[in-house]
Scaffold this motif. Structure first.
Motif, PDB file in Angstrom:
ATOM      1  N   ASP A 113      37.507  48.488  69.024  1.00 11.65           N
ATOM      2  CA  ASP A 113      36.073  48.644  69.217  1.00 11.65           C
ATOM      3  C   ASP A 113      35.736  49.969  69.879  1.00 11.65           C
ATOM      4  N   SER A 163      26.015  52.097  69.988  1.00 10.17           N
ATOM      5  CA  SER A 163      27.290  51.545  69.505  1.00 10.17           C
ATOM      6  C   SER A 163      27.241  51.172  68.027  1.00 10.17           C
ATOM      7  N   ASN A 164      26.141  51.515  67.338  1.00  4.89           N
ATOM      8  CA  ASN A 164      26.035  51.225  65.900  1.00  4.89           C
ATOM      9  C   ASN A 164      26.827  52.268  65.124  1.00  4.89           C
ATOM     10  N   ARG A 175      27.441  49.734  61.787  1.00  4.67           N
ATOM     11  CA  ARG A 175      27.929  48.504  62.397  1.00  4.67           C
ATOM     12  C   ARG A 175      26.904  48.002  63.412  1.00  4.67           C
ATOM     13  N   HIS A 176      26.461  46.753  63.260  1.00  2.00           N
ATOM     14  CA  HIS A 176      25.584  46.088  64.217  1.00  2.00           C
ATOM     15  C   HIS A 176      26.307  44.842  64.713  1.00  2.00           C
ATOM     16  N   ASP A 177      26.723  44.884  65.979  1.00  2.00           N
ATOM     17  CA  ASP A 177      27.541  43.811  66.523  1.00  2.00           C
ATOM     18  C   ASP A 177      28.816  43.710  65.678  1.00  2.00           C
ATOM     19  N   VAL A 178      29.025  42.605  64.954  1.00  2.00           N
ATOM     20  CA  VAL A 178      30.227  42.485  64.137  1.00  2.00           C
ATOM     21  C   VAL A 178      29.947  42.744  62.663  1.00  2.00           C
ATOM     22  N   ASP A 179      28.668  42.813  62.290  1.00  2.00           N
ATOM     23  CA  ASP A 179      28.305  42.962  60.885  1.00  2.00           C
ATOM     24  C   ASP A 179      28.210  44.425  60.483  1.00  2.00           C
ATOM     25  N   TYR A 192      33.406  44.392  62.242  1.00  2.00           N
ATOM     26  CA  TYR A 192      34.558  44.078  63.088  1.00  2.00           C
ATOM     27  C   TYR A 192      35.855  44.139  62.301  1.00  2.00           C
TER      28      TYR A 192
END
Length: 581
Positions: A409, A436-437, A456-460, A486
């Motif tokens: 990550d 963090s995107n 990337r947004h969160d895990v998607d 992820y």
């Protein structure tokens, strides 16, 4: 004028919070290969191309190109200076790639060239670079046929070697204009502390000849400089703007008038601030200076949970915008003092959180720290410092929680920004802090529009379509690949990443041999239940792995709705992913 700080609006209807995982499928993937008559014109990095920018721009270049107006048609440049095309109609009967164009000069004679590049501007026009610093415009005689005759209409030496990033065709006052965006990494003698290089983006406008003219004409040449290779750069379809995603910001250069305006604005900001502000754990206090004789009835202040507007009677707001954090707008107040200043108190909703600014992106305020608060913070941090070097490393050693952050990550590009530049004023008009995107890939979904980009947004992994909208809704969330943000982070050897234009699947390839395919969830015929929750599972997302029969490095990677195209030095592979309609 400061650039407006914006945000990307996620369409919640395209998210699946109940998505579980990808299930490995052993269904066969038909794979066909074609041997190349001549090797791909791969250009290795020279000894003086040692920076990360050189690696990102040239070392990781995708040598395989697709024509978005003609499905299942790919192109590459071989060592003989030929542009070769493979158009697939029947997978099991692949023909040899055919030559559609040949560069007029011998590319092998140039020692300092970069990789050749191309971009399909429209159904009839292609923009080319031979990697030596020459720009070519080629006309395709038969737009509905990928192997239609390619006629050279323009070529001109522009300077240092470059690659073509993007190009568009539009009509302005009855004249057909092609805008093209070029990139090269230049030596920067003034950068003595950094890498010694900067990244140059050149935005060139060319007028196509009409019946009375015999050749193309360069109308404008505009340059931007930055300190990192952009992840994404594209020109708006009408030629009015430019969008860039980059780790470090870009700025137009060579415009003395704009530089003078910026210097004047910076001086004005330094002279005086519109307001000063302080904060405690409970609230934020702004003190705003007012003209003499201002009465209470002249002041108009509107509070909202995440927005504030401050203005004087019959005047435009002088402080307006989204707040750094949510407030209790019903408890927020203001009071007039001395008829020369107004004191605004914003009650924090999240008590204890510390703000770094009042209005997001606003530069008119000056923060004044409370001495007592600074002393308290210093006392709280005192245990982190010591006059002795590591006096007792085992005392009060905090426990380590490996679940807080995983190695996959971590990204060096967590502070990348998405900027929209105006083509006439040569300034940034909209800025999105991606945080963090992480940028994943870009591709053309609709040829008439700008390329989409995936973040990337969160895990998607979310797919965004830029649009030339009159309002701030410049980016539309059009598709989602569940958990793929992820999953891809764990692929340490990945080289290229893309998806089908219809978003039916996403795919990534490693440097050698292996291809990973992630399909969107599809309904299942059999009766399946979730073991933990006991609920019925109506659809399953599949993962497939293909292994190419080669040990050569993968140089190119493209996807259509039905096929994946993989290019190595001496072979072109076609993987059938979907059966089509």
């Amino acid at each position: 004028m400061e650039a407006a700080n914006c945000s990307l609006r996620v369409n919640r209807e395209l998210l699946d919070p109940k998505f579980e995982s990808y299930k490995l499928s052993l269904d066969p993937l038909p794979c066909y290969g074609v041997d190349l008559d001549a090797a791909v014109a791969e250009v290795k990095l020279r000894d003086d191309q040692y920076t990360l920018d050189h690696m990102q721009a040239y070392g990781m270049y995708n040598y395989l190109h697709s024509n978005p107006w003609c499905s299942d048609s790919v192109f590459y440049v071989d060592q003989l200076g030929r542009i070769m095309n493979l158009a697939v109609t029947l997978d099991s009967a692949l023909g040899k790639p055919i030559e559609v164009f040949r560069f007029p000069s011998d590319l092998s004679a140039y020692d300092r060239r970069v990789c050749s590049s191309m971009h399909f501007t429209s159904t009839n026009w292609v923009t080319l670079s031979d990697g030596t610093g020459t720009l070519y415009l080629v006309h395709i005689a038969k737009a509905d046929h990928p192997a239609g005759k390619w006629d050279l209409r323009f070529n001109q030496e522009l300077g240092d070697p470059f690659i073509v990033l993007h190009s568009i065709l539009f009509v302005q006052e009855g004249v057909q204009i092609i805008d093209v965006l070029l990139l090269n990494v230049e030596k920067d003698d003034l950068d003595v502390q950094g890498s010694g290089f900067h990244v140059s983006l050149e935005w060139i406008s060319l007028a196509l000849p009409n019946q009375d003219e015999c050749k193309c004409e360069i109308l404008k040449r505009r340059k931007l400089h930055g300190k990192s290779v952009p992840h994404y750069a594209a020109i708006e379809p009408d030629g009015n703007g430019l969008m860039i995603i980059s780790y470090k910001p870009f700025k137009f250069i060579g415009n003395e008038q704009n530089q003078a305006e910026e210097e004047s604005m910076e001086q004005d900001e330094k002279k005086d601030h519109l307001y000063v502000w302080q904060q405690t754990a409970d609230d934020v206090t702004l003190t705003i200076a007012l003209p003499d004789g201002t009465t209470k009835d002249d002041i108009k202040i509107h509070f909202a949970p995440s927005h504030i507007t401050v203005s004087l009677k019959e005047q435009k707001p002088f402080l307006k915008g989204p707040l750094y954090s949510v407030i209790d707008h019903e408890s927020s107040t203001w009071v007039l003092k001395d008829e020369r200043r107004v004191e605004v108190t914003l009650a924090k909703k999240n008590i204890g959180s510390m703000w770094t600014e009042v209005v997001i992106g606003d530069k008119q305020g000056e923060f004044i720290a409370d001495p007592a608060q600074c002393a308290a913070i210093a006392e709280q941090l005192m245990h982190l410092t010591s006059e002795d070097l590591n006096p007792d490393p085992d005392v009060d050693k905090p426990p380590c929680n490996p679940q807080e952050l995983e190695e996959c990550d971590v990204s060096l590009e967590d502070c990348a920004t998405l900027c929209r530049f105006d083509g006439s004023r040569l300034k940034a008009t909209h800025v999105v802090n991606l945080g963090s995107n992480q940028f994943l890939f870009s591709l053309v979904v609709t040829p008439e529009l700008m390329p989409c980009f995936s973040l990337r947004h969160d895990v998607d992994a979310l797919l965004w379509q830029p649009r030339s909208a009159p309002d701030d809704n410049l980016w539309e969330h059009v598709s989602t690949f569940n958990a793929l943000g992820y999953v891809q982070a764990s692929k340490r050897d990945k080289k290229f990443f893309t998806c089908a234009p219809n978003s039916s699947y996403a795919a990534l390839c490693e440097c050698v041999r292996r291809i990973f395919i992630y399909r969107q969830p599809t309904p299942v015929d059999t009766l399946l239940y979730n073991r933990k929750e006991g609920r019925r599972v109506g659809q399953v997302a599949k993962q497939q792995v293909a292994s190419l029969e080669t040990n050569h490095t993968i140089l190119g990677f493209q996807a259509s709705n039905d096929r994946l195209f993989v290019l190595t030095t001496k072979k072109l592979f076609v993987i059938r992913v979907n059966n089509g309609s």
